[in-house]
Design a protein around this motif. Sequence first.
Motif, short mmCIF file in Angstrom:
data_model
loop_
_atom_site.label_atom_id
_atom_site.label_comp_id
_atom_site.label_asym_id
_atom_site.label_seq_id
_atom_site.Cartn_x
_atom_site.Cartn_y
_atom_site.Cartn_z
N GLN A 129 0.85 -1.19 0.00
CA GLN A 129 0.00 0.00 0.00
C GLN A 129 0.88 1.24 0.00
OE1 GLN A 129 -3.21 0.09 2.80
NE2 GLN A 129 -3.68 2.25 2.44
N ILE A 130 0.57 2.16 -0.93
CA ILE A 130 1.37 3.38 -1.04
C ILE A 130 0.58 4.62 -0.67
CG2 ILE A 130 2.89 2.41 -2.81
CD1 ILE A 130 1.20 3.99 -4.88
N GLY A 131 -0.72 4.45 -0.41
CA GLY A 131 -1.54 5.61 -0.06
C GLY A 131 -3.01 5.30 -0.26
N SER A 132 -3.80 6.34 -0.46
CA SER A 132 -5.24 6.19 -0.66
C SER A 132 -5.70 7.10 -1.79
CB SER A 132 -6.00 6.55 0.63
OG SER A 132 -5.58 5.75 1.71
N THR A 133 -6.83 6.76 -2.37
CA THR A 133 -7.41 7.63 -3.40
C THR A 133 -8.05 8.84 -2.73
OG1 THR A 133 -9.62 6.65 -3.37
CG2 THR A 133 -7.97 5.58 -4.77
N ALA A 134 -8.49 9.78 -3.54
CA ALA A 134 -9.17 10.96 -3.01
C ALA A 134 -10.47 10.60 -2.33
CB ALA A 134 -9.42 11.96 -4.14
N GLU A 135 -10.99 9.38 -2.61
CA GLU A 135 -12.24 8.93 -2.00
C GLU A 135 -12.00 7.92 -0.88
OE1 GLU A 135 -14.74 7.52 -5.13
OE2 GLU A 135 -14.80 9.48 -6.15
N PHE A 203 -7.73 6.01 -9.30
CA PHE A 203 -6.60 5.24 -8.80
C PHE A 203 -5.30 5.66 -9.49
CE2 PHE A 203 -9.81 2.61 -6.91
CZ PHE A 203 -9.19 1.92 -5.88
N GLY A 204 -5.39 5.93 -10.79
CA GLY A 204 -4.20 6.33 -11.53
C GLY A 204 -3.57 7.58 -10.96
N ASN A 205 -4.39 8.56 -10.64
CA ASN A 205 -3.86 9.80 -10.07
C ASN A 205 -3.27 9.58 -8.69
OD1 ASN A 205 -4.26 11.73 -12.11
ND2 ASN A 205 -6.44 11.84 -11.66
N ALA A 206 -3.87 8.68 -7.91
CA ALA A 206 -3.32 8.38 -6.59
C ALA A 206 -1.95 7.72 -6.72
CB ALA A 206 -4.27 7.46 -5.82
N ILE A 207 -1.80 6.86 -7.71
CA ILE A 207 -0.52 6.20 -7.94
C ILE A 207 0.51 7.21 -8.45
CG2 ILE A 207 0.67 4.45 -9.33
CD1 ILE A 207 -1.99 2.83 -9.17
N ARG A 208 0.08 8.10 -9.33
CA ARG A 208 1.00 9.14 -9.82
C ARG A 208 1.55 9.98 -8.68
NH1 ARG A 208 0.29 13.27 -12.31
NH2 ARG A 208 -1.91 13.61 -11.80
N LYS A 209 0.70 10.25 -7.70
CA LYS A 209 1.09 11.15 -6.60
C LYS A 209 1.84 10.44 -5.48
CE LYS A 209 -2.82 14.24 -7.48
NZ LYS A 209 -4.15 14.72 -7.01
N ASN A 210 1.58 9.14 -5.31
CA ASN A 210 2.16 8.44 -4.16
C ASN A 210 3.28 7.48 -4.51
OD1 ASN A 210 0.39 9.27 -1.74
ND2 ASN A 210 -1.13 8.72 -3.30
N ALA A 211 3.47 7.20 -5.79
CA ALA A 211 4.59 6.35 -6.23
C ALA A 211 5.53 7.21 -7.07
CB ALA A 211 4.07 5.17 -7.04
#
Length: 425
Positions: A129-135, A203-211
């Motif tokens: 786990q690298i983070g969470s989505t905006a939701e 999810f893609g944006n969450a991965i862009r920001k947290n990975a």
Amino acid sequence: MSVVSKLTQGVELPKMVKIKQNFDRSHISEEKIPQVVYDQLQREEIKLQIKPGMKVAITCGSRGIANINIIIKAIVDFVKQCQGQPFVIPAMGSHGGATPEGQKQILNDYGVTEEFLDCPVISSMETKQIGSTAEGHPVLIDKHAAEADAIIVCGRIKAHTAFQGSYESGLMKMMTIGLGKQHGAEVTHEAGFGKMAHLVPLFGNAIRKNANIICGLGIIENAFDQTYKLIGLTNEEILEKEPELLLEAKRMMGRILFESADVLIVDKIGKNCSGDGMDPNVSGRFGTPYASGGIQSERVVVLDLTNETHGNANGIGMADITTQRLVDKMNLEITYPNAITSTLINMVKIPLYLKTDKEAIRLALKTCNHADKLNSRIVRIQDTMHLEYIYISEAMLEEATRNPDIEVVGKPEKWPFDEEGNLHL
């Protein structure tokens, strides 16, 4: 003679004419691909992010992409030139039986091997786990990618077969489902394809920001499945530019240059042609109500499976009629898991099937409620990948001659059925 044979015996099939559909053949030659990749990645915004000694994960998916081994090797070599330490990871959700061995084997089959790349291929289903989505959804990606110093996302941008949105098949989906492994595939598919256009960028944006996604390499192919464009994108450009690249990819894809027909005949379907067996963006038969396009026909007939699909008949449920030959070739142990994972079990329902090609085609025309049976409109294609040369019935000739992108290259001929009533496919 069977009852069905008697019912179809009186149906007259029209003569068919071979035509050539002209599509843009622009592409990058195989020998030029490494230099194009290098040119795309050597921009300062990308190149300067790779520091000496950095461990860099490079994604490779499960779809059959032209020249994918050459493209991935070019990225590997670029990272080495930057004094980074590259390794390749399978980014394909739950494909390959959702096992490390199965996923690595898929890459091997595409020539993406450690020997060819001269770098490690690390296949694992472990996630972190690298983070969470905006939701608030937990976001997990491949453990080795998460622990790398940098990630380069490589993938083909194209129209999806089950939903439409600003981001369909592409780099955002590669991150969401590919990097997300089994977890990413389950989360998005369980929500249903009606939510996919929302979940992929979420999810893609969450991965862009947290990975540590330093860049992406987008691939677009032409209608002949050749490499048309390779474009390097920074992390932010993936978000900004992928939608316009998707539109370009849709303009370049092959299609049937007629809006409608009474009957569409597809000689063969298979996973090597499309994830859906036959690409619904061509056939017009979608497994969900969340996408549309392609030719509109009252009946679709599928005659056989490709050898390369190894019995996987995913997509046969979108046909109205098929053959005994195809049903006999189906491997349910391979076909059913595909539908279960995607939750689209309608894709593998077995339609009405007949003993011969002739009976199947005749029955399709016989059961058309809106066709002019004396001037029926029939289109026959090899599969949804090969669309340069196709066959149309005589009634469609006038329309064909009015289209500047169509050449009539044959003369009206009877169907070449053998003595048993089958075609040589």
